[in-house]
Design a protein around this motif. Sequence first.
Motif, PDB file in Angstrom:
ATOM      1  N   GLY A  81     -13.456   1.205  10.547  1.00 54.92           N
ATOM      2  CA  GLY A  81     -13.431   2.077  11.705  1.00 54.92           C
ATOM      3  C   GLY A  81     -12.919   3.469  11.390  1.00 54.92           C
ATOM      4  O   GLY A  81     -12.796   3.878  10.234  1.00 54.92           O
ATOM      5  N   ASP A  82     -12.580   4.208  12.452  1.00 55.29           N
ATOM      6  CA  ASP A  82     -12.124   5.580  12.280  1.00 55.29           C
ATOM      7  C   ASP A  82     -10.650   5.757  12.643  1.00 55.29           C
ATOM      8  O   ASP A  82     -10.170   6.882  12.754  1.00 55.29           O
ATOM      9  CB  ASP A  82     -12.992   6.537  13.117  1.00 55.29           C
ATOM     10  N   CYS A  83      -9.925   4.653  12.808  1.00 49.76           N
ATOM     11  CA  CYS A  83      -8.497   4.741  13.092  1.00 49.76           C
ATOM     12  C   CYS A  83      -7.824   3.446  12.636  1.00 49.76           C
ATOM     13  O   CYS A  83      -8.502   2.471  12.289  1.00 49.76           O
ATOM     14  CB  CYS A  83      -8.234   4.987  14.587  1.00 49.76           C
ATOM     15  N   ALA A  84      -6.511   3.448  12.631  1.00 48.01           N
ATOM     16  CA  ALA A  84      -5.780   2.220  12.327  1.00 48.01           C
ATOM     17  C   ALA A  84      -6.024   1.203  13.445  1.00 48.01           C
ATOM     18  O   ALA A  84      -6.276   1.581  14.601  1.00 48.01           O
ATOM     19  CB  ALA A  84      -4.287   2.512  12.205  1.00 48.01           C
ATOM     20  N   PRO A  85      -5.965  -0.091  13.140  1.00 51.70           N
ATOM     21  CA  PRO A  85      -6.200  -1.093  14.184  1.00 51.70           C
ATOM     22  C   PRO A  85      -5.243  -0.938  15.364  1.00 51.70           C
ATOM     23  O   PRO A  85      -4.049  -0.665  15.190  1.00 51.70           O
ATOM     24  CB  PRO A  85      -5.954  -2.412  13.447  1.00 51.70           C
ATOM     25  N   VAL A  86      -5.798  -1.104  16.548  1.00 49.94           N
ATOM     26  CA  VAL A  86      -5.031  -1.068  17.786  1.00 49.94           C
ATOM     27  C   VAL A  86      -5.216  -2.414  18.494  1.00 49.94           C
ATOM     28  O   VAL A  86      -6.323  -2.956  18.531  1.00 49.94           O
ATOM     29  CB  VAL A  86      -5.502   0.092  18.701  1.00 49.94           C
ATOM     30  N   PHE A  87      -4.124  -2.932  19.039  1.00 49.93           N
ATOM     31  CA  PHE A  87      -4.136  -4.241  19.700  1.00 49.93           C
ATOM     32  C   PHE A  87      -3.746  -4.056  21.160  1.00 49.93           C
ATOM     33  O   PHE A  87      -2.633  -3.605  21.458  1.00 49.93           O
ATOM     34  CB  PHE A  87      -3.149  -5.190  19.002  1.00 49.93           C
ATOM     35  N   LEU A  88      -4.644  -4.384  22.049  1.00 54.79           N
ATOM     36  CA  LEU A  88      -4.401  -4.304  23.483  1.00 54.79           C
ATOM     37  C   LEU A  88      -4.182  -5.713  24.020  1.00 54.79           C
ATOM     38  O   LEU A  88      -5.112  -6.521  24.054  1.00 54.79           O
ATOM     39  CB  LEU A  88      -5.585  -3.652  24.204  1.00 54.79           C
ATOM     40  N   ASP A  89      -2.949  -6.031  24.402  1.00 52.85           N
ATOM     41  CA  ASP A  89      -2.647  -7.325  25.001  1.00 52.85           C
ATOM     42  C   ASP A  89      -2.588  -7.145  26.511  1.00 52.85           C
ATOM     43  O   ASP A  89      -1.645  -6.545  27.037  1.00 52.85           O
ATOM     44  CB  ASP A  89      -1.319  -7.882  24.467  1.00 52.85           C
ATOM     45  N   LEU A  90      -3.614  -7.658  27.190  1.00 54.91           N
ATOM     46  CA  LEU A  90      -3.743  -7.516  28.627  1.00 54.91           C
ATOM     47  C   LEU A  90      -3.396  -8.835  29.307  1.00 54.91           C
ATOM     48  O   LEU A  90      -3.514  -9.907  28.708  1.00 54.91           O
ATOM     49  CB  LEU A  90      -5.164  -7.093  28.989  1.00 54.91           C
TER      50      LEU A  90
END
Length: 224
Positions: A212-221
Amino acid sequence: MSESHPPLRSYGRMKSRPIKPRQAALMNTLLPQIRAPIEPFDPRTLKPDAAEVWLEIGFGGGEHMAAQAARSPEVLILGAEPFLNGVASAVRHVDEQQLSNVRIHDGDVRALLERLPDACLARVFILFPDPWPKARHNKRRLVQPEVIAELARVLKIGGALRFASDWADYIDWTLERFLKSPHFAWPAERADDWRTPPADHITTRYEEKRLGDCAPVFLDLLRK
């Protein structure tokens, strides 16, 4: 599925390379035994003693799904993946680890969601889905209002949904659409809540490639 529905379409390659002989054999022998039912069903009938039922959407090669299943044998994990090479890899993981708590839907997850009863899931994972980064292809992304509505229906109140991506635009896209839904909340309070992998996250080979184009992001909803 009702005849009034348009046919489901999964974008991308359904098979990218020849399936290895051992995996092909397991597709013929093991997969029919662990395939999710093709009619509406209650997941708990598949594992009556299951403490919870989880769903992984787009499990790729199945490493994360298998590792979570091995770590939580009391949980039934449903996995959906339309691409044959990924299904073949996942079936191999199930066989090698002798997992009895995995059921696989080898197709578009929307067909599986339609067959599930209300409030049957405690967790959902959507990890590094195809970002379709070109604007003209954004409509092909998994995260769409109709999918979010179905996820709200099948998740229990208080249930958790984890979305992860390393494409900045898809992260913004996803957060915007989930927060437009009255059924989901994002309880993050500080940057580490989305920048640091959650304690129970299992890194996959795809994630390690950093495509991808950024560091991994984790969205915990959370399901409200």
